[in-house]
Design an enzyme around this catalytic site. Sequence first.
Site, mmCIF file in Angstrom:
data_model
loop_
_atom_site.group_PDB
_atom_site.id
_atom_site.type_symbol
_atom_site.label_atom_id
_atom_site.label_comp_id
_atom_site.label_asym_id
_atom_site.label_seq_id
_atom_site.Cartn_x
_atom_site.Cartn_y
_atom_site.Cartn_z
ATOM 1 N N HIS A 241 39.146 38.662 32.179
ATOM 2 C CA HIS A 241 37.520 38.024 32.610
ATOM 3 C C HIS A 241 36.798 37.132 31.758
ATOM 4 O O HIS A 241 36.534 36.143 32.146
ATOM 5 C CB HIS A 241 36.945 39.290 33.086
ATOM 6 C CG HIS A 241 37.347 40.277 33.945
ATOM 7 N ND1 HIS A 241 37.564 40.280 35.342
ATOM 8 C CD2 HIS A 241 37.908 41.524 33.791
ATOM 9 C CE1 HIS A 241 38.287 41.169 36.028
ATOM 10 N NE2 HIS A 241 38.425 42.194 34.726
HETATM 11 C C1 BDR Z 1 33.527 42.596 33.135
HETATM 12 O O1 BDR Z 1 33.361 44.056 33.081
HETATM 13 C C2 BDR Z 1 33.639 44.328 31.503
HETATM 14 O O2 BDR Z 1 34.274 45.612 31.698
HETATM 15 C C3 BDR Z 1 34.566 43.248 31.240
HETATM 16 O O3 BDR Z 1 34.212 43.057 29.689
HETATM 17 C C4 BDR Z 1 34.260 42.132 31.985
HETATM 18 O O4 BDR Z 1 32.856 41.583 31.479
HETATM 19 C C5 BDR Z 1 34.675 42.521 34.368
HETATM 20 O O5 BDR Z 1 34.183 43.215 35.482
#
Ligand code: BDR
Length: 311
Positions: A241
């Site tokens: 992500h």
């Molecule tokens: C986001 O949520 C967090 O767990 C990850 O670091 C990312 O920023 C993804 O949904």
Amino acid sequence: MAAQPLIIDCDPGVDDAIALFLALASTEDLDVLGITTVAGNVPLPLTQYNARRIVHLAGRTDVPVFAGCPRPMLCPPVTAEHVHGTTGLDGAILPEPTAPLQAQHAVAFLINQLTQASTPITLATLGPLTNLAVALVQCPDIAQGINRVVMMGGAMGLGNVTPSAEFNLYADPHAARVVVEAGLDLTMVGLEVTHQVVTTPERLAALAAIDTPVGRVATDLLRHYGQLDADRYGLAGSPLHDPCVIAYLLQPDLFTGRPIHLAIETDSPLCLGRTVVNPYPNADQPANATGLETAAADGIYQLLTERLAKL
Ligand code: BDR
Ligand code: CA
């Protein structure tokens, strides 16, 4: 071209850590003025500590790390240890940081930098938006010092922490609403995009081949990360992500997007933190953000691998 001034607001977190490595390696393109941390994937004492461990391992202790808000504006804290482990960076052994945490609060740092910037500063937000929202509430004038905000968060339609919401915006929906309604140049890097950028065995092998301390830590972290999502969504690997935000700043041609009208749900228990996206903005709902739609995953992993090899 001069490196663009950047502040990274984050909650490391495995994918935050990879994003930080990518940014810290890209000295010709990005001038990282500071890293501000927030409660998110794990509590604040761990996110600030993890950011300092990353900075140390990257050999970039010149980049100061600040601790910000220890909890969301209104909602009870939500964490994601089931994804990132109890330390936030499970799976790898990282060094103890030598650089201390900055004494200044992250919100004060943001206000200070953004009100005094001679060149407007880009903000990369990789966690819940509490720090930026509090800074905007405390000092709305900071908007003038913001070049743009590129945010990992939300989705065109998907959810991950709930069926309707993505973690970062669910964790502090009121903060997200403050940021979205602040009239900033905002880009949303949502789940539909990050789910196109997955760590396959081949891509992991390319990272492992770097065979440096940073390469080994990145490989170990990614090897232990995100299988839940891969299984749940039927992906060929775990979604990367947060590094998509930095990759977009470095090489926007790897992505496509469109103008959208973006709103945040803050009332409905079923849809709390949902990004309500109108991909066809109109006079009633004018475009207030860019929503990324596609990502060229091979190019992003190639960029990541090349840059991490520099650390
Ligand atoms: C986001 O949520 C967090 O767990 C990850 O670091 C990312 O920023 C993804 O949904
Ligand atoms: Ca994050």
